[in-house]
Design a protein around this motif. Structure first.
Motif, PDB file in Angstrom:
ATOM      1  N   LYS A   1      47.851  41.503  29.126  1.00 28.21           N
ATOM      2  CA  LYS A   1      48.217  40.224  28.398  1.00 28.21           C
ATOM      3  C   LYS A   1      47.135  38.854  28.900  1.00 28.21           C
ATOM      4  O   LYS A   1      47.224  37.843  28.910  1.00 28.21           O
ATOM      5  CB  LYS A   1      49.665  39.435  28.753  1.00 28.21           C
ATOM      6  CG  LYS A   1      50.626  40.277  28.144  1.00 28.21           C
ATOM      7  CD  LYS A   1      50.422  40.377  26.506  1.00 28.21           C
ATOM      8  CE  LYS A   1      51.642  41.295  26.005  1.00 28.21           C
ATOM      9  NZ  LYS A   1      51.416  41.479  24.522  1.00 28.21           N
ATOM     10  N   SER A   2      46.367  39.577  29.927  1.00 28.89           N
ATOM     11  CA  SER A   2      45.560  38.696  30.544  1.00 28.89           C
ATOM     12  C   SER A   2      44.157  38.572  29.836  1.00 28.89           C
ATOM     13  O   SER A   2      43.477  37.621  29.752  1.00 28.89           O
ATOM     14  CB  SER A   2      44.925  39.105  31.908  1.00 28.89           C
ATOM     15  OG  SER A   2      44.283  40.381  31.714  1.00 28.89           O
ATOM     16  N   LEU A   3      43.861  39.392  28.558  1.00 31.34           N
ATOM     17  CA  LEU A   3      42.970  39.356  27.720  1.00 31.34           C
ATOM     18  C   LEU A   3      43.379  38.471  26.532  1.00 31.34           C
ATOM     19  O   LEU A   3      44.712  38.482  25.959  1.00 31.34           O
ATOM     20  CB  LEU A   3      42.316  40.739  27.297  1.00 31.34           C
ATOM     21  CG  LEU A   3      42.071  41.382  28.364  1.00 31.34           C
ATOM     22  CD1 LEU A   3      41.725  42.987  27.815  1.00 31.34           C
ATOM     23  CD2 LEU A   3      40.605  41.116  28.882  1.00 31.34           C
ATOM     24  N   THR A   4      42.672  37.745  25.771  1.00 26.07           N
ATOM     25  CA  THR A   4      42.820  37.197  24.501  1.00 26.07           C
ATOM     26  C   THR A   4      43.003  38.085  23.491  1.00 26.07           C
ATOM     27  O   THR A   4      42.406  39.124  23.691  1.00 26.07           O
ATOM     28  CB  THR A   4      42.044  36.135  24.177  1.00 26.07           C
ATOM     29  OG1 THR A   4      40.530  36.750  23.659  1.00 26.07           O
ATOM     30  CG2 THR A   4      41.592  34.896  25.126  1.00 26.07           C
ATOM     31  N   GLY A   5      43.706  37.905  22.379  1.00 21.56           N
ATOM     32  CA  GLY A   5      43.771  38.877  21.327  1.00 21.56           C
ATOM     33  C   GLY A   5      42.480  39.367  20.815  1.00 21.56           C
ATOM     34  O   GLY A   5      42.046  40.707  20.347  1.00 21.56           O
ATOM     35  N   LYS A   6      41.253  38.607  20.901  1.00 14.84           N
ATOM     36  CA  LYS A   6      39.984  39.089  20.094  1.00 14.84           C
ATOM     37  C   LYS A   6      39.332  39.974  21.310  1.00 14.84           C
ATOM     38  O   LYS A   6      38.770  40.878  20.726  1.00 14.84           O
ATOM     39  CB  LYS A   6      39.141  37.799  20.041  1.00 14.84           C
ATOM     40  CG  LYS A   6      37.976  37.783  19.357  1.00 14.84           C
ATOM     41  CD  LYS A   6      36.990  36.626  19.365  1.00 14.84           C
ATOM     42  CE  LYS A   6      37.368  35.986  17.990  1.00 14.84           C
ATOM     43  NZ  LYS A   6      36.374  34.848  17.741  1.00 14.84           N
ATOM     44  N   GLU A   7      39.669  39.609  22.383  1.00 12.41           N
ATOM     45  CA  GLU A   7      38.955  40.509  23.650  1.00 12.41           C
ATOM     46  C   GLU A   7      39.883  41.613  23.415  1.00 12.41           C
ATOM     47  O   GLU A   7      39.246  43.098  23.688  1.00 12.41           O
ATOM     48  CB  GLU A   7      39.036  39.908  24.916  1.00 12.41           C
ATOM     49  CG  GLU A   7      38.201  38.637  25.145  1.00 12.41           C
ATOM     50  CD  GLU A   7      38.300  38.179  26.493  1.00 12.41           C
ATOM     51  OE1 GLU A   7      39.805  38.159  26.996  1.00 12.41           O
ATOM     52  OE2 GLU A   7      37.766  37.351  27.035  1.00 12.41           O
ATOM     53  N   ARG A   8      41.107  41.887  23.483  1.00 14.77           N
ATOM     54  CA  ARG A   8      41.786  43.166  23.159  1.00 14.77           C
ATOM     55  C   ARG A   8      41.398  43.789  21.985  1.00 14.77           C
ATOM     56  O   ARG A   8      41.118  45.125  21.995  1.00 14.77           O
ATOM     57  CB  ARG A   8      43.231  42.629  23.014  1.00 14.77           C
ATOM     58  CG  ARG A   8      43.943  42.553  24.194  1.00 14.77           C
ATOM     59  CD  ARG A   8      45.503  42.633  24.074  1.00 14.77           C
ATOM     60  NE  ARG A   8      45.895  41.359  24.446  1.00 14.77           N
ATOM     61  CZ  ARG A   8      46.799  40.559  23.818  1.00 14.77           C
ATOM     62  NH1 ARG A   8      47.637  41.108  23.093  1.00 14.77           N
ATOM     63  NH2 ARG A   8      47.091  39.219  24.353  1.00 14.77           N
TER      64      ARG A   8
END
Length: 128
Positions: A96-103
């Motif tokens: 959850k430390s990454l944004t949705g776009k990064e994931r």
């Protein structure tokens, strides 16, 4: 005692309901044969299928069940690669430390790497 009688009555109702042939579309059509189940001694006997696991003298699945499939070395390598990348992808989805776009971008790169690793494993298997 009441519970035992209720269980017996419900069991009898289920057996009677399952013994009735299904009626599709209000009647029988060409090619449809009702599957009857006869209750004998509290157990089920179906006249179209053997209760002993044999059908016309051969075990179910004959001849395909005679020899189980042995995975090749390539199959095991591909399965290992897919499992490793599935674990990586699942860990990125849970991060959850990454944004949705990064994931999504990380998952996309892992899938591309996985496909390339599977392709390389297949090439190297057939080269040697």
């Amino acid at each position: 005692m009441k519970k035992v009688i209720i269980v017996l009555v419900l069991t009898a109702m289920v057996q009677v309901a399952s013994a009735m042939p299904p009626m599709h579309g209000g009647g029988f059509r060409g090619g449809f044969y009702p599957r009857t189940t006869v209750v004998v001694g509290g157990g089920f006997y179906n006249p179209y299928f053997s209760p002993f696991g044999f059908y016309y003298g051969a075990p179910y699945g004959y001849p395909y069940a005679a020899a189980p499939y042995q995975p090749t070395k390539l199959d095991m390598q591909v399965a290992d690669i897919r499992n490793d990348y599935a674990d990586k992808i699942e860990s990125v989805k849970l991060d959850k430390s990454l944004t949705g776009k990064e994931r999504r971008a990380q998952i996309r790169t892992f899938k591309q790497e996985r496909d390339q690793a599977v392709l390389d494993a297949r090439r190297n298997y057939y080269k040697s």
